[in-house]
Scaffold this motif. Sequence first.
Motif, mmCIF file in Angstrom:
data_model
loop_
_atom_site.group_PDB
_atom_site.id
_atom_site.type_symbol
_atom_site.label_atom_id
_atom_site.label_comp_id
_atom_site.label_asym_id
_atom_site.label_seq_id
_atom_site.Cartn_x
_atom_site.Cartn_y
_atom_site.Cartn_z
ATOM 1 N N SER A 1 0.908 -1.324 0.050
ATOM 2 C CA SER A 1 0.199 0.123 0.048
ATOM 3 C C SER A 1 0.898 1.266 0.029
ATOM 4 N N LYS A 2 2.046 1.014 0.531
ATOM 5 C CA LYS A 2 3.019 2.385 0.490
ATOM 6 C C LYS A 2 4.337 1.555 0.108
ATOM 7 N N ASP A 3 5.222 2.474 -0.310
ATOM 8 C CA ASP A 3 6.616 1.968 -0.804
ATOM 9 C C ASP A 3 7.510 3.018 -0.451
ATOM 10 N N TYR A 4 7.618 3.106 0.764
ATOM 11 C CA TYR A 4 8.736 4.146 1.252
ATOM 12 C C TYR A 4 10.038 4.213 0.697
ATOM 13 N N GLY A 5 10.492 3.011 0.652
ATOM 14 C CA GLY A 5 12.007 2.511 0.330
ATOM 15 C C GLY A 5 11.977 2.925 -1.000
ATOM 16 N N ARG A 6 11.115 2.611 -1.949
ATOM 17 C CA ARG A 6 11.230 3.176 -3.511
ATOM 18 C C ARG A 6 11.190 4.673 -3.653
ATOM 19 N N TYR B 1 12.254 7.078 -1.074
ATOM 20 C CA TYR B 1 13.286 7.576 -0.393
ATOM 21 C C TYR B 1 14.652 7.045 -1.550
ATOM 22 N N ALA B 2 14.597 6.055 -2.141
ATOM 23 C CA ALA B 2 15.777 5.788 -2.997
ATOM 24 C C ALA B 2 15.928 6.784 -4.103
ATOM 25 N N GLU C 1 19.626 14.066 -3.460
ATOM 26 C CA GLU C 1 19.226 15.072 -3.100
ATOM 27 C C GLU C 1 19.253 15.070 -1.621
ATOM 28 N N LEU C 2 18.471 14.089 -1.224
ATOM 29 C CA LEU C 2 17.986 14.121 0.398
ATOM 30 C C LEU C 2 19.202 13.723 1.305
ATOM 31 N N GLY C 3 20.111 12.811 0.941
ATOM 32 C CA GLY C 3 21.036 12.607 1.733
ATOM 33 C C GLY C 3 22.019 13.642 2.188
ATOM 34 N N PRO C 4 22.489 14.258 1.394
ATOM 35 C CA PRO C 4 23.383 15.447 1.654
ATOM 36 C C PRO C 4 22.680 16.551 2.341
ATOM 37 N N ALA C 5 21.354 16.630 2.276
ATOM 38 C CA ALA C 5 20.753 17.688 2.701
ATOM 39 C C ALA C 5 20.544 17.075 4.190
ATOM 40 N N ILE C 6 20.386 15.895 4.595
ATOM 41 C CA ILE C 6 20.283 15.548 5.884
ATOM 42 C C ILE C 6 21.480 15.510 6.594
ATOM 43 N N CYS D 1 12.597 18.616 0.674
ATOM 44 C CA CYS D 1 12.864 18.000 -0.483
ATOM 45 C C CYS D 1 11.853 17.401 -1.142
ATOM 46 N N LYS D 2 10.944 16.976 -0.576
ATOM 47 C CA LYS D 2 9.662 16.439 -1.361
ATOM 48 C C LYS D 2 8.484 17.392 -1.716
#
Length: 376
Positions: free
Chosen positions: A5-10, A12-13, A18-23, A241-242
Motif C-alpha cells: 500500500s506504501k513503498d517508502y523505500g522506493r 526515498y531511494a 538530493e536528500l542524503g546530503p541535505a540530511i 526535498c519532497k
Amino acid sequence: MRVPSKDYGRQYAALWSELGPAIERALHGDEPILGAATSSFETEFADFVGSRFAVGVGSGTDALILSLRALGVGAGDEVITAANTFMATVTAIATVGAHPVLVEPDPTSLCLDMARVEGAISSRTRAVIPVHLYGRLCDMQALHEICAERDIDVVEDAAQAHGARIGGQCAGAFGRLGAFSFHPSKNLGCFGDGGAITTNDCTLAEDLRQLRNLGKRGKHKFLHIAPNSKLDTIQAVILRCKLPYLDAWNARRREIARLYHEGLSELSAIELPELPRDEEHVFHLFAIHVDRREELCDHLSRQGIRGGLHYPIPPHLQQASRSLPYRPGDFPITERCAERELSLPISPELDDDQIAAVIDAIRVWCTSSSASSVTA
Ligand SMILES: *Cc1c(COP(=O)(O)O)cnc(C)c1O
C-alpha cells in the motif's frame, strides 16, 4: 506480484541523491529544532498552499488542537465535523474541551453534507471542521456562505488533501485555518510525525508560534499553558526535498485512479469513488465499497496486494467516544461505509504493471464470487 500500500523505500531511494546530503548538512548544523530548515519549509509550504503563513507543528492532530486553541474554542462550545472522519478530528475537538457535533457525509462524495451542517448549527456552534476525506475537497463555497453570516470559524482538516485544488485554490487556503498532517502515509509525508497550520491571519500565526512552544514568547516568558509541539529540522529537511514533487505525485495518483476506473467500472459488485471533473482530487486513498470486503481483502493479500480499511470503526462507535451522546445506528451512511470500505493501493511509486495486477485480481474475484453465489 507484490503491491504494497506504501513503498517508502522506493520513494526515498529516488530522492536520496538530493536528500542524503541535505540530511547530512542538517546533522552537522546546530539547529535541531526551530532553525532555518523549519522556517524555510514554512515559507515554501505557505506559498504552495497560497496562504500567507504556515506554522510547523508536531502532528496533524496537534495542528487541529492548536488551531482550535488559537481561535479560543473550549468548554461549552460546539464544533461540527464529519461523522465519517478519522478519529483524530474528533479527538482534537474533545481535547480542547469542546463538544464534537457529528454530521453524516454526502453519500457520493463522502464529504460534509452542507445541508446537514446547517441543520446542526446551534447558538453554541463556534467552528466547523470540514474534512477533505481521501483527498477530495468539501464544498467550501457553500460552507463559507453558511458560516460567514453566522460568524462561525472554519478550520479545514486538510490532513488527506495536500495540493487538492478547485478553481486554482488549494486545500488549506479556504478556511480561517488549515490543518495538515505530514504523517509518513500522507500525500506529503515526513519520516515521523509532523504537521502544519496555514492561515492568512497574522495574529493567529503569531499565537500559533507561541502555542506550539509551551506558550512561550521570547526566551523566558510563558504566556499560555500550552504543549510542546514543533516540526523538527530533520522532518523539515525531508519535507523541503519532497514538496517540489508533490503536484506530480498527486497527478500520478489521479492517473492510477483513472486506471482503476477503466479496469473496474463494469464490475457491478464494486462501487468506485467518483472522478470529479472540475477539481483536482488528490486521491490520498482510493476507497471502493463492496459487500464481503474481508473476503476480497484476503483474496488480494494472498496475491501480495495490500488493501486497507478506512475506517472500520467510525469515531462515534469508538470506546473513546463513550461520553458522546451517540449510539449505533445514528449515522447509517457512515456505518455502512465503515462496513464496506476497502482502499486499493494508490501510492505514486506504484507502476502500471502493479495496478494492472490489482485490477486483474479483483476481476478474478468478482467472476469467481458471482459464480459461487449463483451455485449457492
Ligand atoms: C492523519 C489524519 C489526522 C491526524 O494526523 P496525525 O499527523 O496522524 O496526527 C487528522 N485528520 C485526518 C483526516 C487524518 O487523515
